[in-house]
Design an enzyme around this catalytic site. Structure first.
Site, mmCIF file in Angstrom:
data_model
loop_
_atom_site.group_PDB
_atom_site.id
_atom_site.type_symbol
_atom_site.label_atom_id
_atom_site.label_comp_id
_atom_site.label_asym_id
_atom_site.label_seq_id
_atom_site.Cartn_x
_atom_site.Cartn_y
_atom_site.Cartn_z
ATOM 1 N N HIS A 5 -6.976 7.676 -37.282
ATOM 2 C CA HIS A 5 -6.829 9.086 -37.645
ATOM 3 C C HIS A 5 -7.608 9.975 -36.683
ATOM 4 O O HIS A 5 -8.837 9.963 -36.659
ATOM 5 C CB HIS A 5 -7.335 9.281 -39.070
ATOM 6 C CG HIS A 5 -7.144 10.651 -39.623
ATOM 7 N ND1 HIS A 5 -8.175 11.392 -40.146
ATOM 8 C CD2 HIS A 5 -6.026 11.423 -39.745
ATOM 9 C CE1 HIS A 5 -7.713 12.541 -40.573
ATOM 10 N NE2 HIS A 5 -6.411 12.595 -40.340
ATOM 11 N N GLU A 36 -2.920 8.835 -35.037
ATOM 12 C CA GLU A 36 -2.456 10.136 -35.502
ATOM 13 C C GLU A 36 -3.242 11.221 -34.786
ATOM 14 O O GLU A 36 -4.469 11.141 -34.672
ATOM 15 C CB GLU A 36 -2.654 10.250 -37.025
ATOM 16 C CG GLU A 36 -2.084 11.509 -37.653
ATOM 17 C CD GLU A 36 -3.063 12.670 -37.699
ATOM 18 O OE1 GLU A 36 -2.635 13.787 -38.058
ATOM 19 O OE2 GLU A 36 -4.252 12.485 -37.357
ATOM 20 N N ASP A 82 -3.172 15.771 -33.828
ATOM 21 C CA ASP A 82 -2.677 17.087 -34.240
ATOM 22 C C ASP A 82 -2.415 17.930 -33.004
ATOM 23 O O ASP A 82 -3.231 17.943 -32.071
ATOM 24 C CB ASP A 82 -3.712 17.794 -35.111
ATOM 25 C CG ASP A 82 -4.199 16.915 -36.247
ATOM 26 O OD1 ASP A 82 -3.497 16.848 -37.260
ATOM 27 O OD2 ASP A 82 -5.275 16.284 -36.102
ATOM 28 N N HIS A 139 -7.161 19.853 -34.470
ATOM 29 C CA HIS A 139 -6.725 19.897 -35.861
ATOM 30 C C HIS A 139 -6.734 21.286 -36.471
ATOM 31 O O HIS A 139 -5.725 21.766 -36.992
ATOM 32 C CB HIS A 139 -7.594 18.968 -36.713
ATOM 33 C CG HIS A 139 -7.265 19.016 -38.176
ATOM 34 N ND1 HIS A 139 -7.894 19.883 -39.053
ATOM 35 C CD2 HIS A 139 -6.364 18.320 -38.904
ATOM 36 C CE1 HIS A 139 -7.386 19.707 -40.261
ATOM 37 N NE2 HIS A 139 -6.459 18.777 -40.215
ATOM 38 N N GLU A 165 1.241 15.174 -35.366
ATOM 39 C CA GLU A 165 1.422 16.208 -36.382
ATOM 40 C C GLU A 165 1.640 17.560 -35.716
ATOM 41 O O GLU A 165 0.813 18.024 -34.918
ATOM 42 C CB GLU A 165 0.227 16.304 -37.327
ATOM 43 C CG GLU A 165 0.404 17.424 -38.345
ATOM 44 C CD GLU A 165 -0.713 17.569 -39.345
ATOM 45 O OE1 GLU A 165 -0.757 18.616 -40.032
ATOM 46 O OE2 GLU A 165 -1.546 16.657 -39.458
#
Length: 257
Positions: A8, A36, A38, A51, A110
């Protein structure tokens, strides 16, 4: 052990999230198969990996990402907030991350947006993915359904997934309607029956954010297809590593959604 480990924002428990160091630390662990990150757009249209909508928490700067140029963000320190040893870390561009992980990690990217905050985000991200020839190695996810629908309209071959921290009754139907092949869901909302329904319908579930061994084992018992997204790849390793004996290196496997 079939439940894949997703780092993450990189190895964010030990390094500043979404930075090259966090990404490299995740890559250094041979059992980490996915990561993952962002992505947002700078004022001048550069996709950057960060993020928060504001740079305040994770950098030495101030302001909203969308109101700052790439060069302004580039000059900010994105590491010292996590520890003096990370002083000098920078916010990376999506280009830099794609180049760094290509051939080694798959990416859950994301699309960090809400409403019409970033009208050109989907185009900019897909452009960079195609430039690096990594369409088969990524899934685009978002809390914003409009972003996923637009991404699919731009490229019908891109894998997309909704992010949600709930489990409404019509969720599976919504995913099918949006042509999603992936679901990123808060782990407390996932159960064995729903996980099975998702898999039967060709949708890969990913549970977030799971940092304790007990919850990881619980998810693993539900379904082997559940991907486990964690800030603590080391906890994942301590929980499962003794069961792993892959015939093919993770980064050479072909992934299907």
């Amino acid at each position: 052990m079939d439940n894949l480990c997703v780092a993450h924002r990189g190895f964010s428990a030990k390094a500043p999230e979404n930075t090259r160091t966090a990404i490299q630390m995740a890559m250094d662990e041979p059992f980490v198969q996915w990561m993952e990150i962002d992505v947002q757009l700078t004022q001048d249209g550069v996709p950057v990996v960060i993020h928060d909508y504001s740079v305040d928490r994770t950098t030495s700067g101030k302001g909203k990402v969308k109101d700052l140029t790439w060069q302004q963000i580039r000059r900010m320190d994105a590491g010292e907030w996590k520890g003096r040893q990370f002083r000098g870390e920078q916010v990376p561009s999506l280009d830099e991350v794609l180049q760094l992980v290509k051939g080694r990690l798959k990416l859950n990217i994301e699309l960090k947006t809400s409403g019409n905050m970033y009208p050109n985000l989907e185009e900019a991200v897909l452009e960079r993915i195609h430039a690096h020839r990594m369409l088969a190695d990524v899934v685009l996810t978002s809390f914003e359904p409009k972003a996923l629908i637009k991404a699919k309209e731009l490229d019908s071959d891109v894998n997309t997934g909704l992010i949600i921290d709930a489990h409404p009754r019509n969720l599976l139907a919504r995913l099918k309607q949006m042509k999603c092949s992936f679901l990123s869901i808060g782990f407390s909302h996932l159960d064995a029956a729903f996980a099975s329904d998702l898999v039967k319908n060709g949708i890969t579930p990913m549970a977030w954010t799971v940092d304790d061994a007990k919850s990881m084992r619980s998810l693993a018992r539900m379904n082997p297809a559940i991907m486990i997204c964690t800030n603590r790849p080391d906890t994942w390793s301590q929980t499962f590593i003794h069961k792993i004996a892959p015939k093919v290196p993770f980064w050479r496997r072909k992934w299907r959604f």
